[in-house]
Design an enzyme around this catalytic site. Structure first.
Site, PDB file in Angstrom:
ATOM      1  N   GLN A 202     134.666 -27.837  22.664  1.00 29.95           N
ATOM      2  CA  GLN A 202     134.272 -27.261  21.359  1.00 29.95           C
ATOM      3  C   GLN A 202     135.947 -27.002  20.154  1.00 29.95           C
ATOM      4  OE1 GLN A 202     130.591 -26.791  20.898  1.00 29.95           O
ATOM      5  NE2 GLN A 202     131.036 -28.541  22.334  1.00 29.95           N
ATOM      6  N   ALA A 243     124.034 -20.145  16.760  1.00 27.54           N
ATOM      7  CA  ALA A 243     124.727 -21.473  17.907  1.00 27.54           C
ATOM      8  C   ALA A 243     125.789 -22.428  16.974  1.00 27.54           C
ATOM      9  CB  ALA A 243     123.774 -21.972  17.896  1.00 27.54           C
ATOM     10  N   HIS A 244     126.055 -23.771  17.764  1.00 30.16           N
ATOM     11  CA  HIS A 244     127.552 -23.834  17.016  1.00 30.16           C
ATOM     12  C   HIS A 244     126.641 -24.889  15.887  1.00 30.16           C
ATOM     13  CE1 HIS A 244     126.930 -27.394  19.884  1.00 30.16           C
ATOM     14  NE2 HIS A 244     125.966 -27.312  19.737  1.00 30.16           N
ATOM     15  N   ASN A 245     128.059 -24.794  15.383  1.00 31.19           N
ATOM     16  CA  ASN A 245     128.288 -25.232  13.755  1.00 31.19           C
ATOM     17  C   ASN A 245     126.760 -24.575  13.153  1.00 31.19           C
ATOM     18  OD1 ASN A 245     129.248 -27.670  15.356  1.00 31.19           O
ATOM     19  ND2 ASN A 245     129.993 -28.202  13.631  1.00 31.19           N
TER      20      ASN A 245
END
Length: 347
Positions: A202, A243-245
């Site tokens: 990440q 969460a991511h993005n």
């Protein structure tokens, strides 16, 4: 610190009824008022307390009508909006109480870090390489600011917050205790046999714009690539995960125990209740309201729509469906009764 009714009235652009020299040095609920405290009345449910409270000063609306037979024994300050005025005073009170400057020891600040004017760095804090910290920033004890992070002016980082490397936090933000910003997104790829999972690095970051407030024990994951973004004015409750993005639009508020899965985009001015789950790669348009404990598994494209349920759908349809759902046991009893009578009639 002590303030008189006249000073408070001038600050709020209000009018004093009673003793302009009445003084207060603390704040209280109107039903728990004590001498020397300031309170307010905005909810009609609490009107009766105005005539019995022991608070020294009470803020009320301009249009509030006093019952002559129950004339309150308290100094009043009339303002356009009692709730907003009291909130303004609370903010000032909080600012005065939280006024801290200087660097406490022991702590670690990298030689390459840059600190603005009037900063506060609490004991046992860690400030990494090339960190840029603006003016009037407060970083409370046991916080961690990783390498190459940027923190804007007048931001407050409370105790135990962890901000991983490369993340950016804007001006006038508040991050409450033990929140984690920039931990790895949940990225794993199964091998060809589907037997094990390899971690996907990440390498993105988290960008938090101005005037954002995040509650305690929240988690904002860093992007796989690019940025996880909280836009200007976002407010997150305790125990929220982004969460991511994912991206949360301007002035959207999310209540506790809710989660936004990877790469979903939530619009601006949305209101999301507690324990809401939003699946990944979805788009929630502007002004949407999601009732607590709802599950969102598809896009919401209608601006301003209100949804509830899991899976969620229009709140009007949900309420009608819920009435029918609650009636199912009675309907089943009636159906069994009809079947029983039919069987008896055919014998």
């Amino acid at each position: 610190m002590e303030f008189s009714a006249a000073q408070i009235s001038e600050l709020l652009q209000g009018n004093v009824e009673g003793n302009p020299d009445a003084k207060v040095n603390n704040i209280s609920k109107i039903e728990e008022g004590k001498p020397g405290t300031l309170s307010f009345l905005a909810n009609p449910k609490y009107n009766n307390y105005l005539y019995s409270t022991e608070a020294s000063i009470v803020i009320i609306n301009h249009d509030f009508k006093i019952e002559k037979a129950l004339r309150p024994n308290v100094t009043l300050i009339r303002v356009a909006n009692a709730y907003e005025s009291f909130a303004k005073l609370l903010a000032l009170y909080s600012e005065i109480k939280g006024e801290k400057t200087g660097i406490e020891q022991p702590c670690f600040i990298s030689e390459s870090a840059k600190l603005g004017d009037n900063c506060y760095i609490g004991a046992f804090a860690y400030i990494g390489k090339n960190v840029q910290i603006g003016d009037n920033v407060k970083i409370y004890p046991h916080s961690y600011i990783g390498d190459n992070c940027k923190i804007g002016n007048n931001t407050i980082i409370f105790s135990g917050v962890k901000v991983y490397h490369e993340c950016e936090i804007g001006t006038h933000c508040t991050i409450h205790a033990n929140t984690v910003i920039g931990s790895d997104g949940f990225g794993f790829a199964p091998n060809a046999q589907g037997e094990t999972f390899a971690k996907v690095p990440q390498i993105g970051n988290v960008v938090i714009e101005d005037h954002v407030e995040i509650g305690s024990n929240a988690s904002i994951d860093r992007a796989t690539m690019g940025s996880t973004i909280l836009r200007k004015g976002v407010k997150l409750d305790n125990l929220v995960q982004i969460a991511h993005n994912a991206e949360v639009g301007e002035n959207t508020v999310i209540a506790g125990l809710s989660g936004v899965a990877g790469s979903s985009k939530v619009g601006k001015n949305c209101m999301i209740g507690a324990q809401v789950g939003i699946a990944g790669h979805l788009k929630i348009t502007d002004g949407v309201k999601i009732a607590g404990q709802s599950g969102i598994g598809s896009n919401i494209d209608k601006e301003g729509e209100i949804v509830q349920g899991s899976p969620a759908f229009s709140i009007g349809d949900y309420k009608r469906s819920y009435v029918l759902f609650r009636s199912l046991p009675k309907m089943n009893d009636k159906l069994n009764d009809v079947i029983k009578k039919l069987n008896q009639s055919t014998k």
